[in-house]
Design an enzyme around this catalytic site. Structure first.
Site, PDB file in Angstrom:
ATOM      1  N   ARG A  51      60.501  20.613  69.806  1.00  0.00           N
ATOM      2  CA  ARG A  51      61.534  21.619  69.526  1.00  0.00           C
ATOM      3  C   ARG A  51      62.087  22.247  70.803  1.00  0.00           C
ATOM      4  O   ARG A  51      63.236  22.625  70.854  1.00  0.00           O
ATOM      5  CB  ARG A  51      60.977  22.735  68.663  1.00  0.00           C
ATOM      6  CG  ARG A  51      60.028  22.252  67.629  1.00  0.00           C
ATOM      7  CD  ARG A  51      60.654  22.180  66.278  1.00  0.00           C
ATOM      8  NE  ARG A  51      59.721  21.582  65.350  1.00  0.00           N
ATOM      9  CZ  ARG A  51      60.078  20.745  64.392  1.00  0.00           C
ATOM     10  NH1 ARG A  51      61.337  20.390  64.242  1.00  0.00           N
ATOM     11  NH2 ARG A  51      59.195  20.241  63.586  1.00  0.00           N
ATOM     12  N   ARG A  78      49.892  19.725  69.621  1.00  0.00           N
ATOM     13  CA  ARG A  78      51.077  20.065  70.428  1.00  0.00           C
ATOM     14  C   ARG A  78      50.771  21.208  71.395  1.00  0.00           C
ATOM     15  O   ARG A  78      51.404  21.315  72.437  1.00  0.00           O
ATOM     16  CB  ARG A  78      52.231  20.494  69.505  1.00  0.00           C
ATOM     17  CG  ARG A  78      52.832  19.356  68.693  1.00  0.00           C
ATOM     18  CD  ARG A  78      53.979  19.843  67.847  1.00  0.00           C
ATOM     19  NE  ARG A  78      54.693  20.887  68.571  1.00  0.00           N
ATOM     20  CZ  ARG A  78      55.405  21.848  68.024  1.00  0.00           C
ATOM     21  NH1 ARG A  78      55.523  21.917  66.722  1.00  0.00           N
ATOM     22  NH2 ARG A  78      56.025  22.736  68.753  1.00  0.00           N
ATOM     23  N   ASP A 118      72.653  29.627  70.057  1.00  0.00           N
ATOM     24  CA  ASP A 118      73.850  30.345  70.502  1.00  0.00           C
ATOM     25  C   ASP A 118      73.638  31.080  71.832  1.00  0.00           C
ATOM     26  O   ASP A 118      74.536  31.113  72.677  1.00  0.00           O
ATOM     27  CB  ASP A 118      74.310  31.328  69.400  1.00  0.00           C
ATOM     28  CG  ASP A 118      73.201  32.281  68.958  1.00  0.00           C
ATOM     29  OD1 ASP A 118      72.054  31.821  68.808  1.00  0.00           O
ATOM     30  OD2 ASP A 118      73.469  33.483  68.783  1.00  0.00           O
ATOM     31  N   LEU A 119      72.456  31.638  72.049  1.00  0.00           N
ATOM     32  CA  LEU A 119      72.241  32.400  73.290  1.00  0.00           C
ATOM     33  C   LEU A 119      72.142  31.469  74.500  1.00  0.00           C
ATOM     34  O   LEU A 119      72.557  31.813  75.606  1.00  0.00           O
ATOM     35  CB  LEU A 119      70.982  33.264  73.167  1.00  0.00           C
ATOM     36  CG  LEU A 119      71.010  34.268  72.004  1.00  0.00           C
ATOM     37  CD1 LEU A 119      69.691  35.013  71.899  1.00  0.00           C
ATOM     38  CD2 LEU A 119      72.165  35.258  72.184  1.00  0.00           C
ATOM     39  N   CYS A 164      63.436  23.700  62.355  1.00  0.00           N
ATOM     40  CA  CYS A 164      62.113  24.050  62.850  1.00  0.00           C
ATOM     41  C   CYS A 164      61.240  24.596  61.757  1.00  0.00           C
ATOM     42  O   CYS A 164      61.710  25.200  60.810  1.00  0.00           O
ATOM     43  CB  CYS A 164      62.263  25.086  63.940  1.00  0.00           C
ATOM     44  SG  CYS A 164      60.689  25.537  64.588  1.00  0.00           S
ATOM     45  N   ASP A 223      53.338  34.364  68.506  1.00  0.00           N
ATOM     46  CA  ASP A 223      52.463  33.184  68.428  1.00  0.00           C
ATOM     47  C   ASP A 223      51.003  33.556  68.167  1.00  0.00           C
ATOM     48  O   ASP A 223      50.215  32.714  67.745  1.00  0.00           O
ATOM     49  CB  ASP A 223      52.538  32.376  69.733  1.00  0.00           C
ATOM     50  CG  ASP A 223      53.871  31.661  69.878  1.00  0.00           C
ATOM     51  OD1 ASP A 223      54.670  31.674  68.924  1.00  0.00           O
ATOM     52  OD2 ASP A 223      54.111  31.073  70.955  1.00  0.00           O
ATOM     53  N   LYS A 236      51.046  26.056  77.622  1.00  0.00           N
ATOM     54  CA  LYS A 236      52.097  25.160  77.123  1.00  0.00           C
ATOM     55  C   LYS A 236      53.478  25.746  77.417  1.00  0.00           C
ATOM     56  O   LYS A 236      54.366  25.043  77.900  1.00  0.00           O
ATOM     57  CB  LYS A 236      51.943  24.975  75.604  1.00  0.00           C
ATOM     58  CG  LYS A 236      53.163  24.377  74.944  1.00  0.00           C
ATOM     59  CD  LYS A 236      52.968  24.167  73.465  1.00  0.00           C
ATOM     60  CE  LYS A 236      53.468  25.257  72.567  1.00  0.00           C
ATOM     61  NZ  LYS A 236      54.922  25.425  72.474  1.00  0.00           N
ATOM     62  N   ASN A 237      53.654  27.038  77.128  1.00  0.00           N
ATOM     63  CA  ASN A 237      54.990  27.615  77.245  1.00  0.00           C
ATOM     64  C   ASN A 237      55.435  27.831  78.682  1.00  0.00           C
ATOM     65  O   ASN A 237      56.574  28.221  78.933  1.00  0.00           O
ATOM     66  CB  ASN A 237      55.078  28.925  76.457  1.00  0.00           C
ATOM     67  CG  ASN A 237      55.091  28.667  74.954  1.00  0.00           C
ATOM     68  OD1 ASN A 237      55.161  27.520  74.525  1.00  0.00           O
ATOM     69  ND2 ASN A 237      55.025  29.728  74.178  1.00  0.00           N
ATOM     70  N   ARG A 272      66.376  27.873  64.149  1.00  0.00           N
ATOM     71  CA  ARG A 272      66.209  28.238  65.558  1.00  0.00           C
ATOM     72  C   ARG A 272      67.525  27.978  66.265  1.00  0.00           C
ATOM     73  O   ARG A 272      67.752  26.910  66.817  1.00  0.00           O
ATOM     74  CB  ARG A 272      65.095  27.390  66.164  1.00  0.00           C
ATOM     75  CG  ARG A 272      63.981  28.271  66.718  1.00  0.00           C
ATOM     76  CD  ARG A 272      62.753  27.491  66.967  1.00  0.00           C
ATOM     77  NE  ARG A 272      61.937  28.119  67.967  1.00  0.00           N
ATOM     78  CZ  ARG A 272      60.685  27.784  68.209  1.00  0.00           C
ATOM     79  NH1 ARG A 272      60.130  26.810  67.534  1.00  0.00           N
ATOM     80  NH2 ARG A 272      60.000  28.389  69.129  1.00  0.00           N
TER      81      ARG A 272
HETATM   82  C1  UD1 Z   1      59.458  30.589  72.945  1.00  0.00           C
HETATM   83  C2  UD1 Z   1      58.101  29.931  72.861  1.00  0.00           C
HETATM   84  C3  UD1 Z   1      57.526  30.116  71.488  1.00  0.00           C
HETATM   85  C4  UD1 Z   1      57.499  31.602  71.126  1.00  0.00           C
HETATM   86  C5  UD1 Z   1      58.858  32.234  71.321  1.00  0.00           C
HETATM   87  C6  UD1 Z   1      58.878  33.753  71.120  1.00  0.00           C
HETATM   88  C7  UD1 Z   1      58.301  28.083  74.435  1.00  0.00           C
HETATM   89  C8  UD1 Z   1      58.326  26.621  74.638  1.00  0.00           C
HETATM   90  N1  UD1 Z   1      58.258  28.521  73.141  1.00  0.00           N
HETATM   91  O1  UD1 Z   1      60.297  29.942  72.002  1.00  0.00           O
HETATM   92  O2  UD1 Z   1      56.205  29.593  71.464  1.00  0.00           O
HETATM   93  O3  UD1 Z   1      57.125  31.720  69.761  1.00  0.00           O
HETATM   94  O4  UD1 Z   1      59.337  31.973  72.653  1.00  0.00           O
HETATM   95  O5  UD1 Z   1      57.964  34.349  71.985  1.00  0.00           O
HETATM   96  O6  UD1 Z   1      58.268  28.857  75.376  1.00  0.00           O
HETATM   97  N2  UD1 Z   1      67.336  33.060  69.038  1.00  0.00           N
HETATM   98  C9  UD1 Z   1      68.669  33.119  68.685  1.00  0.00           C
HETATM   99  N3  UD1 Z   1      69.570  32.374  69.396  1.00  0.00           N
HETATM  100  C10 UD1 Z   1      69.181  31.584  70.448  1.00  0.00           C
HETATM  101  C11 UD1 Z   1      67.823  31.552  70.806  1.00  0.00           C
HETATM  102  C12 UD1 Z   1      66.922  32.294  70.081  1.00  0.00           C
HETATM  103  O7  UD1 Z   1      69.038  33.823  67.745  1.00  0.00           O
HETATM  104  O8  UD1 Z   1      70.064  30.942  71.066  1.00  0.00           O
HETATM  105  C13 UD1 Z   1      66.348  33.843  68.263  1.00  0.00           C
HETATM  106  C14 UD1 Z   1      65.315  32.949  67.591  1.00  0.00           C
HETATM  107  O9  UD1 Z   1      65.811  32.472  66.358  1.00  0.00           O
HETATM  108  C15 UD1 Z   1      64.161  33.884  67.416  1.00  0.00           C
HETATM  109  C16 UD1 Z   1      64.255  34.775  68.651  1.00  0.00           C
HETATM  110  O10 UD1 Z   1      65.583  34.640  69.149  1.00  0.00           O
HETATM  111  O11 UD1 Z   1      64.334  34.674  66.283  1.00  0.00           O
HETATM  112  C17 UD1 Z   1      63.268  34.437  69.741  1.00  0.00           C
HETATM  113  O12 UD1 Z   1      63.421  33.092  70.131  1.00  0.00           O
HETATM  114  P1  UD1 Z   1      63.156  32.596  71.620  1.00  0.00           P
HETATM  115  O13 UD1 Z   1      62.627  33.717  72.424  1.00  0.00           O
HETATM  116  O14 UD1 Z   1      64.372  31.893  72.096  1.00  0.00           O
HETATM  117  O15 UD1 Z   1      62.013  31.559  71.390  1.00  0.00           O
HETATM  118  P2  UD1 Z   1      61.877  30.139  72.064  1.00  0.00           P
HETATM  119  O16 UD1 Z   1      62.326  30.179  73.470  1.00  0.00           O
HETATM  120  O17 UD1 Z   1      62.455  29.109  71.142  1.00  0.00           O
END
Ligand code: UD1
Length: 416
Positions: free
Chosen positions: A92, A397, A124-125, A116, A305, A22-23, A121
């Site tokens: 999401r 999902r 900002d990054l 979420c 996960d 999925k990811n 979630r």
């Molecule tokens: C992806 C995966 C999800 C997995 C996660 C971590 C997909 C579709 N989903 O989610 O299944 O659980 O990686 O391996 O690939 N964060 C910030 N700011 C941002 C973005 C992220 O602070 O702009 C934080 C998040 O709140 C979280 C951490 O960074 O604490 C990791 O998130 P991230 O790696 O971005 O996860 P996703 O890409 O949403």
């Protein structure tokens, strides 16, 4: 509303092909809007999140059709940069369209992904990355608008390795003018998949899988192709299922090299594991023991996960298991349901302490989120009597026909 019914107490025996990831599928499909051609994605999993992504692709102007396990996306026509809120809210990870649509159309307007189930979630990054390439970002009324006629390459230093932000940065940079260097990039194997697909379209990207990704922007991308990698989290879930129920399972089309910490934890619990190319065999005959502390970390650490299904597998293990969740804030939402089945779990902030119990009992439980739902299924296999899991729409999902997969492995499971 459908439910998943599992009667516990039967050991597993069987073999299963691991679904496509999925990811990986979601960012690959989003990436296809960057191309002005036809892309084909093989080994595409049948998931509601994939269906939601396809709806977004169609809405913005792509032609999408399926054939067997392949999905074809034709993005050669005009693409619109607007995605309705209803479509964004269905999934999401739809924020991944930000970089791709901005790059293709010079602007994009999306609603922020909804609150979420795993806690806040933030994005900002993602925005830091797009701004670093020259995008002007405004937020108003819950919508994000990004604009930039032609992005320009630059340096993107991610303070923490967000998977989605790394993918958005790559998608925005591949057609930007000039060179981009992403430092602090996430190293998840799905990012390697994205790089391979982008290269098949003519993009110049190197470094995926390491924390520095280098991109030389190109004017245009043509269509491309990719066989989607195996889903390491689905594989971890079915291995945890066998650890929980006992027995022997064989997973093929798997990626053991990308699952080292999960396999280590299962070995630590007393499971016998053998791996080959694309193959994982797990056998569990004797009693389980605690694997020692499990701390979730960005790849190559233990994946967040896989934490809920592994937690479910240690509920009856001898000793005490400490789990520390460092990635998401609300990742223990499945704990009350596990407790209602007889589990002894205490949580405090990031920490969960699980003391092995003799017995678990079936009952009616509700899935709180995708992986939390998987945890309930894993626990149900080791519980006495029948467990009825509602909220299976969460599981759909990310898991292709979980009832069918568990049945193939010898469990007594059905979806009603
Ligand atoms: C992806 C995966 C999800 C997995 C996660 C971590 C997909 C579709 N989903 O989610 O299944 O659980 O990686 O391996 O690939 N964060 C910030 N700011 C941002 C973005 C992220 O602070 O702009 C934080 C998040 O709140 C979280 C951490 O960074 O604490 C990791 O998130 P991230 O790696 O971005 O996860 P996703 O890409 O949403």
């Amino acid at each position: 509303m459908s439910v998943l019914k599992i009667t516990g107490g039967r050991s597993l025996e069987g073999s299963l092909r691991v679904q496509g990831a999925k990811n990986s599928a979601l960012p690959l499909l989003a990436a296809s809007v960057l191309t002005e051609g036809l892309s084909v994605f093989r080994n595409c999993p049948r998931l509601t999140d994939v269906a939601a992504t396809v709806d977004i692709l169609r809405h913005v102007g792509c032609r999408v059709y399926g054939e067997g396990d392949a999905l074809y996306v034709d993005a050669s026509g005009p693409i619109s940069p607007e995605v309705p809120d209803e479509l964004m809210g269905r999934m999401r990870s739809s924020v991944i369209f930000l970089g791709a649509l901005l790059s293709r159309c010079g602007e994009v307007s999306l609603s922020l992904p909804g609150g979420c189930e795993l806690g806040p979630r933030p994005v900002d990054l993602h925005l830091l990355a797009l701004r670093a390439l020259g995008a002007e970002v405004t937020e108003a009324g819950g919508r994000l608008c990004c604009r930039c006629a032609r992005l320009r390459g630059g340096r993107i230093d991610l303070p923490s390795p967000s998977v989605g932000a790394t993918e958005n940065a790559m998608l925005a940079a591949v057609r930007a003018r000039g060179n981009t260097v992403i430092t602090g990039a996430a190293r998840e194997p799905e990012i390697r998949d994205l790089q391979e697909y982008l290269r098949s379209c003519g993009a110049l990207v190197t470094g995926a899988g390491s924390s520095v990704i280098r991109i030389r922007g190109v004017e245009k991308l043509g269509g491309g192709e990719k066989r989607i990698m195996p889903d390491r989290i689905a594989a971890a879930t079915y291995l945890a299922a066998c650890a929980s129920a006992g027995g022997r399972v064989r997973l093929y089309d798997a990626c053991p090299g990308d699952m080292v910490p999960v396999l280590q934890a299962l070995r630590g619990m007393g499971c016998e594991l053998r791996t080959g190319e694309n193959l994982i065999m797990l056998e569990r005959r004797g009693p389980l023991r605690s694997p020692g502390p499990v701390i979730t970390r960005p790849h190559p650490g233990f994946p967040t996960d896989a934490q809920p299904p592994l937690m479910a597998a240690v509920l009856k293990a001898q000793g005490t298991t400490v789990m520390i969740e460092t990635i998401f804030e609300s990742r223990y939402r499945h704990v009350p349901a596990l407790r209602s089945m007889g589990a002894d779990i205490r949580t405090a902030g990031k920490t969960a302490v699980i003391r092995g119990v003799e017995r678990l009992r079936g009952g009616e439980v509700h899935a709180s989120d995708l992986r939390g739902g998987a945890a309930l299924a894993v626990a149900a296999l080791a519980a006495e009597g029948e467990t009825v899991i509602s909220g299976t729409e969460y599981m759909d999902r990310g898991y292709e026909d979980m009832a069918g997969a568990l049945t193939a492995l010898g469990a007594e499971a059905c979806s009603e």
